[in-house]
Design an enzyme around this catalytic site. Structure first.
Site, PDB file in Angstrom:
ATOM      1  N   ASN A  16       0.876  -1.177   0.000  1.00  0.00           N
ATOM      2  CA  ASN A  16       0.000   0.000   0.000  1.00  0.00           C
ATOM      3  C   ASN A  16       0.907   1.219   0.000  1.00  0.00           C
ATOM      4  O   ASN A  16       1.422   1.619   1.053  1.00  0.00           O
ATOM      5  CB  ASN A  16      -0.905  -0.020   1.227  1.00  0.00           C
ATOM      6  N   ARG A  51     -11.497  15.738   8.327  1.00  0.00           N
ATOM      7  CA  ARG A  51     -12.336  16.113   7.189  1.00  0.00           C
ATOM      8  C   ARG A  51     -13.705  16.571   7.669  1.00  0.00           C
ATOM      9  O   ARG A  51     -14.273  16.010   8.599  1.00  0.00           O
ATOM     10  CB  ARG A  51     -12.505  14.934   6.227  1.00  0.00           C
TER      11      ARG A  51
END
Length: 399
Positions: A7, A241
């Site tokens: 990843n 966020r």
């Protein structure tokens, strides 16, 4: 069959080596601060022992090369030769509308994936670096791409379209894509296996709640809606966020603060959410502690955070015409009992009845946390995206 899962982020490389004969993790770890001063690699071996190794990692190829050397290291390695690795599975973030399942990576696939980079300018180029690094170091080794967005490609058009001029969708592919798809796919299938039921018979709401969070509606094994959108910004309130916000508020803030596009994106993605409300942290454990100590902003942040998850759960029950199972997963979902309790509170109208005592006892393990007479089964299922990637890779490259 041994499969390496990679990843690659903009400045990090996470990895795990699986022995798929028994689905065990032989070793795992991650390189941090790739391209920056003070780079290091953390290694976790199968026996649980952990090591941190300082090493200069100027770019991703060097990082992958060093990880390969650790896998065969006489002291901490778990294989004798890199040829023991049969394939590499990569987490690929944004496949746009091009990929609805995992695929073997070849030149044609990589070209199409590169065309999606506008949709994920930070993530997709980093993913590509990992693929190219493996190709340089081990030419001919099979590689598979597993896309965060793929699971959500079964959403109907009414769910993924934005109510903006249609030509913006035609020209720029602006629509809801959703993320955390590998996690939502894993837990929606795993919960059915755990409960001994068939996915095609169940309406499942999966809540992947971590520093980033998203909720998905999975009807008969297929995603029909999800909370994240064109980017991971949309949806529930997250660590840094904002989640859902009025577009008019965005332009208003932009004008008031004199921000350009990058500036407003940075504010909404990195300075908002729980961190923005509290001014303390994006870590929910720290917010919990602050709330317990009487911090009003921390208490407000928790209320907002839990309320937005609850709204999505209710919305997706309505969208599917009911719900049979609710799943909590990821760091917060698996470990924070108070969040799960708050989301399920006063949801008896849709058949949810939590076993509060059982819920409080569960931290990071598979368990049913609803009461025996609850019409909706509420379950904690730890996610395992890496195993999902390894499984897809084995399926596509299996000998």
């Amino acid at each position: 069959m041994k499969i390496l899962v990679l990843n690659c982020g903009s400045s990090s490389i996470k990895y795990a080596l699986y022995d798929m004969d028994d689905r065990s993790v032989m070793t795992s770890g991650g390189a941090e601060r790739v391209g920056l001063d003070g780079a290091f690699v953390k290694v976790k071996m199968a026996n649980g022992e952990k090591k941190q190794i300082m090493h200069d990692i100027p770019e991703h190829t060097e990082g992958v090369k060093f990880i390969f050397s650790l896998l065969t290291d006489p002291e901490i390695g778990v294989i004798k030769d890199l040829k023991e690795i049969d394939a590499v599975g990569h987490r690929m973030v944004h496949g746009g509308e091009k990929f609805n399942k995992s695929v073997v990576l070849d030149d044609e696939v990589l070209k199409v994936f590169e065309e999606c980079s506008d949709l994920a300018p930070l993530h997709n180029p980093a993913n590509l670096k990992g693929v190219k690094a493996v190709s340089e170091l081990m030419p001919g080794l099979p590689q598979v791409g597993v896309f965060d967005t793929a699971f959500h490609q079964t959403m109907p058009k009414k769910a993924y379209m934005y109510a903006i001029p249609y030509e913006l969708y035609e020209k720029y592919a602006i629509r809801r894509y959703g993320f955390h798809g590998t996690s939502h796919r894993y837990v929606s299938k795993r919960v059915c296996d755990y409960l001994g039921v068939k996915p095609e018979d169940k309406k499942v709401i999966t809540c992947h709640i971590g520093n980033g969070g998203s909720v998905a509606a999975v009807d008969c094994g297929k995603c029909v809606d999800t909370s994240m959108g064109l980017t991971p910004l949309e949806g529930v309130m997250m660590g840094t966020r904002s989640g859902d916000i009025d577009g008019g508020a965005v332009s208003f803030i932009q004008k008031k603060l004199g921000l350009d596009a990058d500036g407003i994106s940075n504010l909404l993605n990195k300075k908002s959410g729980v961190l923005g409300i509290t001014g303390i942290s994006s870590d929910m454990r720290e917010i919990d502690a602050a709330s317990d100590n009487g911090d009003e902003k921390a208490r407000l942040a928790l209320e907002m955070y839990n309320y937005r998850i609850k709204k999505y759960v209710g919305a997706y029950a309505a969208a599917m015409g009911g719900a049979d199972i609710i799943v909590f997963t990821a760091g917060v979902g698996e470990n924070q009992a108070n969040m799960r309790e708050s989301v399920c509170e006063n949801m008896e109208w849709m058949g949810v009845k939590l076993d509060v005592e059982k819920n409080n006892a569960i931290h990071g393990e598979e368990a049913v946390i609803s009461a025996p007479d609850s019409k909706v089964t509420v379950v904690v299922i730890p996610t395992d995206e890496e195993l999902m990637i390894a499984s897809d890779t084995m399926e596509l490259c299996g000998k």
